[in-house]
Write a protein that holds these residues in place. Sequence first.
Motif, PDB file in Angstrom:
ATOM      1  N   UNK A  83      -1.678  12.659   4.715  1.00 21.32           N
ATOM      2  CA  UNK A  83      -1.063  11.974   5.846  1.00 21.32           C
ATOM      3  C   UNK A  83      -2.112  11.535   6.861  1.00 21.32           C
ATOM      4  N   UNK A  84      -3.129  12.353   7.082  1.00 26.19           N
ATOM      5  CA  UNK A  84      -4.214  11.990   7.993  1.00 26.19           C
ATOM      6  C   UNK A  84      -4.976  10.785   7.437  1.00 26.19           C
ATOM      7  N   UNK A  85      -5.208  10.798   6.137  1.00 24.49           N
ATOM      8  CA  UNK A  85      -5.880   9.657   5.500  1.00 24.49           C
ATOM      9  C   UNK A  85      -5.067   8.383   5.686  1.00 24.49           C
ATOM     10  N   UNK A  86      -3.764   8.483   5.480  1.00 22.45           N
ATOM     11  CA  UNK A  86      -2.875   7.337   5.662  1.00 22.45           C
ATOM     12  C   UNK A  86      -2.840   6.902   7.124  1.00 22.45           C
ATOM     13  N   UNK A  87      -2.739   7.876   8.036  1.00 22.13           N
ATOM     14  CA  UNK A  87      -2.681   7.547   9.459  1.00 22.13           C
ATOM     15  C   UNK A  87      -3.932   6.821   9.925  1.00 22.13           C
ATOM     16  N   UNK A  88      -5.106   7.279   9.480  1.00 23.10           N
ATOM     17  CA  UNK A  88      -6.358   6.607   9.859  1.00 23.10           C
ATOM     18  C   UNK A  88      -6.442   5.219   9.245  1.00 23.10           C
ATOM     19  N   UNK A  89      -5.885   5.072   8.056  1.00 22.24           N
ATOM     20  CA  UNK A  89      -5.886   3.783   7.368  1.00 22.24           C
ATOM     21  C   UNK A  89      -4.955   2.790   8.047  1.00 22.24           C
ATOM     22  N   UNK A  90      -3.785   3.234   8.433  1.00 24.02           N
ATOM     23  CA  UNK A  90      -2.779   2.310   8.958  1.00 24.02           C
ATOM     24  C   UNK A  90      -2.864   2.126  10.465  1.00 24.02           C
ATOM     25  N   UNK A 122       6.738  -7.222   1.500  1.00 27.89           N
ATOM     26  CA  UNK A 122       6.632  -5.914   2.155  1.00 27.89           C
ATOM     27  C   UNK A 122       7.227  -4.819   1.281  1.00 27.89           C
ATOM     28  N   UNK A 123       8.340  -5.116   0.603  1.00 30.27           N
ATOM     29  CA  UNK A 123       8.966  -4.126  -0.263  1.00 30.27           C
ATOM     30  C   UNK A 123       8.175  -3.873  -1.547  1.00 30.27           C
ATOM     31  N   UNK A 124       7.133  -4.668  -1.777  1.00 30.68           N
ATOM     32  CA  UNK A 124       6.266  -4.469  -2.933  1.00 30.68           C
ATOM     33  C   UNK A 124       4.976  -3.744  -2.579  1.00 30.68           C
ATOM     34  N   UNK A 125       4.729  -3.480  -1.308  1.00 27.09           N
ATOM     35  CA  UNK A 125       3.462  -2.879  -0.889  1.00 27.09           C
ATOM     36  C   UNK A 125       3.153  -1.581  -1.637  1.00 27.09           C
ATOM     37  N   UNK A 126       4.174  -0.764  -1.822  1.00 23.02           N
ATOM     38  CA  UNK A 126       3.972   0.565  -2.399  1.00 23.02           C
ATOM     39  C   UNK A 126       3.395   0.494  -3.812  1.00 23.02           C
ATOM     40  N   UNK A 127       3.550  -0.624  -4.481  1.00 20.47           N
ATOM     41  CA  UNK A 127       3.039  -0.762  -5.848  1.00 20.47           C
ATOM     42  C   UNK A 127       1.543  -1.049  -5.888  1.00 20.47           C
ATOM     43  N   UNK A 128       1.020  -1.658  -4.808  1.00 20.60           N
ATOM     44  CA  UNK A 128      -0.337  -2.206  -4.863  1.00 20.60           C
ATOM     45  C   UNK A 128      -1.311  -1.585  -3.873  1.00 20.60           C
ATOM     46  N   UNK A 129      -0.811  -0.895  -2.874  1.00 21.74           N
ATOM     47  CA  UNK A 129      -1.690  -0.299  -1.865  1.00 21.74           C
ATOM     48  C   UNK A 129      -2.095   1.098  -2.334  1.00 21.74           C
ATOM     49  N   UNK A 130      -3.381   1.282  -2.624  1.00 19.39           N
ATOM     50  CA  UNK A 130      -3.843   2.526  -3.233  1.00 19.39           C
ATOM     51  C   UNK A 130      -3.645   3.739  -2.328  1.00 19.39           C
ATOM     52  N   UNK A 132      10.365  14.417   4.495  1.00 17.38           N
ATOM     53  CA  UNK A 132      11.235  14.151   5.639  1.00 17.38           C
ATOM     54  C   UNK A 132      10.699  14.736   6.947  1.00 17.38           C
ATOM     55  N   UNK A 133       9.827  15.730   6.837  1.00 21.28           N
ATOM     56  CA  UNK A 133       9.374  16.405   8.044  1.00 21.28           C
ATOM     57  C   UNK A 133       7.934  16.172   8.419  1.00 21.28           C
ATOM     58  N   UNK A 134       7.183  15.424   7.577  1.00 21.20           N
ATOM     59  CA  UNK A 134       5.776  15.166   7.884  1.00 21.20           C
ATOM     60  C   UNK A 134       5.380  13.728   7.596  1.00 21.20           C
ATOM     61  N   UNK A 135       5.768  13.210   6.423  1.00 22.87           N
ATOM     62  CA  UNK A 135       5.288  11.894   6.010  1.00 22.87           C
ATOM     63  C   UNK A 135       5.794  10.743   6.865  1.00 22.87           C
ATOM     64  N   UNK A 136       6.885  10.918   7.556  1.00 24.61           N
ATOM     65  CA  UNK A 136       7.415   9.857   8.415  1.00 24.61           C
ATOM     66  C   UNK A 136       6.716   9.790   9.774  1.00 24.61           C
ATOM     67  N   UNK A 164       4.222   0.066   7.419  1.00 24.71           N
ATOM     68  CA  UNK A 164       4.981   1.289   7.686  1.00 24.71           C
ATOM     69  C   UNK A 164       6.440   1.110   7.279  1.00 24.71           C
ATOM     70  N   UNK A 165       7.009  -0.059   7.539  1.00 25.19           N
ATOM     71  CA  UNK A 165       8.369  -0.330   7.080  1.00 25.19           C
ATOM     72  C   UNK A 165       8.425  -0.247   5.552  1.00 25.19           C
ATOM     73  N   UNK A 166       7.414  -0.789   4.888  1.00 28.04           N
ATOM     74  CA  UNK A 166       7.362  -0.718   3.433  1.00 28.04           C
ATOM     75  C   UNK A 166       7.296   0.703   2.929  1.00 28.04           C
ATOM     76  N   UNK A 167       6.523   1.540   3.619  1.00 30.02           N
ATOM     77  CA  UNK A 167       6.442   2.962   3.266  1.00 30.02           C
ATOM     78  C   UNK A 167       7.798   3.635   3.409  1.00 30.02           C
ATOM     79  N   UNK A 168       8.446   3.432   4.566  1.00 34.17           N
ATOM     80  CA  UNK A 168       9.721   4.087   4.831  1.00 34.17           C
ATOM     81  C   UNK A 168      10.777   3.659   3.817  1.00 34.17           C
TER      82      UNK A 168
END
Length: 353
Positions: free
Chosen positions: A268-275, A150-158, A194-198, A89-93
Amino acid sequence: MKANSIIKGNETIIERKLYDPKSPNASTGILNGQSSNVLNWDDVRYPWAYPLYKQMLANFWTPFEINMSSDRKQYAELSSDEQESFNKIIGLLAFLDSIQTDYAGRVANYITDSSLTALMTVLGFQEVVHNQSYSYVLSSLVDKSKQDEIFEYWKHDNVLRERNEFIIDGYDAFTKNPTPETFLRSIVYDVVLEGLNFYSGFSFFYNLARNQKMVSTSTMINYINRDEQLHVHLFTKIFDAVREEFSLDVREANEFVEKTFMEAADLEIKWGNYILGDRFPGISSTELDAYIKFMANKRVNQLGGNRPYPDHRKNPMPWIKAYESINDGKSDFFEQKSRQYTKVSDDNGFDDL
């Protein structure tokens, strides 16, 4: 999903001039308007701009104010699942706020109103502070090699890339072809970011805090959350101004907003269930799904559309309100008992639409 056109005409938006002595200080329009580009807060086109500027300044904070010593000890005691979700989640933010900093600058280049350009500059600065705070958190908890990972997660996590690229595609359409239509659409994607993905990520940190875990990180997230709420407010005001000044077809605009947020909520629901899934007591996947739909309703309503999820008008996680809300006056970062032991009541815990 192919969105409908939401504004008639595809005229190119021209970048504002550095200065124009032949134009008034108060702009004649938000896009392709005339303005000297000299800012006089007592002579601006939009009366809501200055109060919002003062509120954004009043929110000023830096991550260095927050003592991470207790979190450093607690991080090592988190479960492997908690650590994994915390890191991702830190990597996402970090990714989202990095992109947001750049987007704010690009928007500012085309806004022909000096007061709104100023607000966008403050917004961009706040995103830089947010991004630096993630580095500050990680440097307090893990070694440099883990931080880099962690700062590289966004490149590799589908799953992470899928939801991020949804936003990037919306932004790219504007930056590659700046028209009123692409500008307005990019604002919708901004409000998604800013209003949903976080918010699924925020809920994870707040749930840790209510279990007396990682309270300093949660405090920082709380202040980021407060900033993002103002950012959403700013962009919805700009959205309204563009719709009004370009005589936009309201029905078509609302349709685009509603469809975009439905797709964003699915991601976002897909991500939330995944994380998160059902791995953490206090947040069930059913509650999180409903919370995301509730937040999507809230943002669509702010943009003037019809709520796409009519059965989700009540916050399904009322406890989170105590962590999202914060007084205008800054509290002592090192005396956080009031946040640790906040009791949710009918007044501060329930949020209806």
